[in-house]
Scaffold this active site. Sequence first.
Site, PDB file in Angstrom:
ATOM      1  N   LYS A 111      35.271  46.161  34.896  1.00 40.81           N
ATOM      2  CA  LYS A 111      36.642  46.545  34.091  1.00 40.81           C
ATOM      3  C   LYS A 111      36.298  47.707  32.987  1.00 40.81           C
ATOM      4  CE  LYS A 111      39.841  44.293  35.098  1.00 40.81           C
ATOM      5  NZ  LYS A 111      39.787  42.950  35.427  1.00 40.81           N
ATOM      6  N   LYS A 194      42.812  40.951  55.073  1.00 43.67           N
ATOM      7  CA  LYS A 194      43.322  40.293  53.872  1.00 43.67           C
ATOM      8  C   LYS A 194      44.681  40.521  53.301  1.00 43.67           C
ATOM      9  CE  LYS A 194      41.618  38.008  49.669  1.00 43.67           C
ATOM     10  NZ  LYS A 194      41.755  38.704  48.393  1.00 43.67           N
ATOM     11  N   LYS A 197      48.013  41.639  46.898  1.00 43.08           N
ATOM     12  CA  LYS A 197      48.827  42.528  45.921  1.00 43.08           C
ATOM     13  C   LYS A 197      48.593  44.038  46.051  1.00 43.08           C
ATOM     14  CE  LYS A 197      50.807  42.727  41.530  1.00 43.08           C
ATOM     15  NZ  LYS A 197      49.886  42.944  40.149  1.00 43.08           N
TER      16      LYS A 197
END
Length: 328
Positions: A111, A194, A197
């Site tokens: 992050k 896979k 989103k």
Amino acid sequence: METVVSGIRPTGNLHLGNYFGAVKSFIQMQNEYNCYFFIADWHSLTTHPHPENMKRSVRTILAEYLACGIDPEKATIYIQSDVREVAELYLYLNMNAYLGELERVTSFKDKIRQQPDNVNAGLLTYPSLMASDIIIHKAVKVPVGKDQEQNMEMARKFARRFNSIYGVDFFPEPASFSLSNKAVKIPGLDGSGKMGKSEGNAIYLADDEATIRKKVMKAVTDAGPTIPNSEKPVAVENLFSLLDIVSTPDTYAYFNDKYNACEIRYGDLKKQLAADINTFCAPIRERILDISANDAYMDKVAREGAEKASESARKTIREVREIIGFRS
Ligand code: TRP
């Protein structure tokens, strides 16, 4: 009955991968455990400090979970920010959470690379908030994907540490109930492994028929087999995997035989697949529309969920305050 907790960040619509992964497990677990499923809107603030559309995202995810069959009569469904006791427990856990261990968490390191201008304390203490979510209900099982394993280890560590610092046997250590092992894996339509989103290859539960057809018809294939009974390339195998999930065994066998005989027409397969995905999604889609339009129902579910979750959280906090030595 054993207690289960799981949280979902409100980051967008549910797709087929979510359905056959987490959602289906939740639907099963709600019959067997004392389940708390919540929408992690506080966690969203770690990456999205200005939640202009927070209300909408939370409503969307709530409506979709309900439409899938997560049942407020069986499970406690609530919004994280409605249960303020979680924030109090987060404060206590943070007093015994150390900079070194928090900085070593992989998702924190990811992050800070993604948002170098917003390396906030909430990001650093994401694991202690998640631990609070879990142990506030003294949960023993947490259905999560593999990507949450490190956060789960931290949750166990924080629970253990609380017990040892205050000399009590109060919080159970929550075990991960790995969804990755149990779930049916839904592949992408782009030949990748896979559906996701971020991968941009997803079919959403709320997609209408035309959108589903368009996405399926665009799916990656190849020129077709030339040798009978040959192995399928990944992209083609993916279409068969989807067919296996949404179509009848006869339909699957029909196209599989065609493939093995080198007579497959991918256009026909895709048309059938799109139709069968639509048949599967249509009733869920209708319920999503119905529930989203019913503000009174959504409010009632959120309010009752908040009440039930708060009751459990208040009990834990009362005892925690006593253990630490605050007025209860
Ligand atoms: N971190 C989880 C995720 O990104 C969401 C989450 C927050 C959660 N609190 C939780 C999951 C508590 C399980 C239990 O998917």
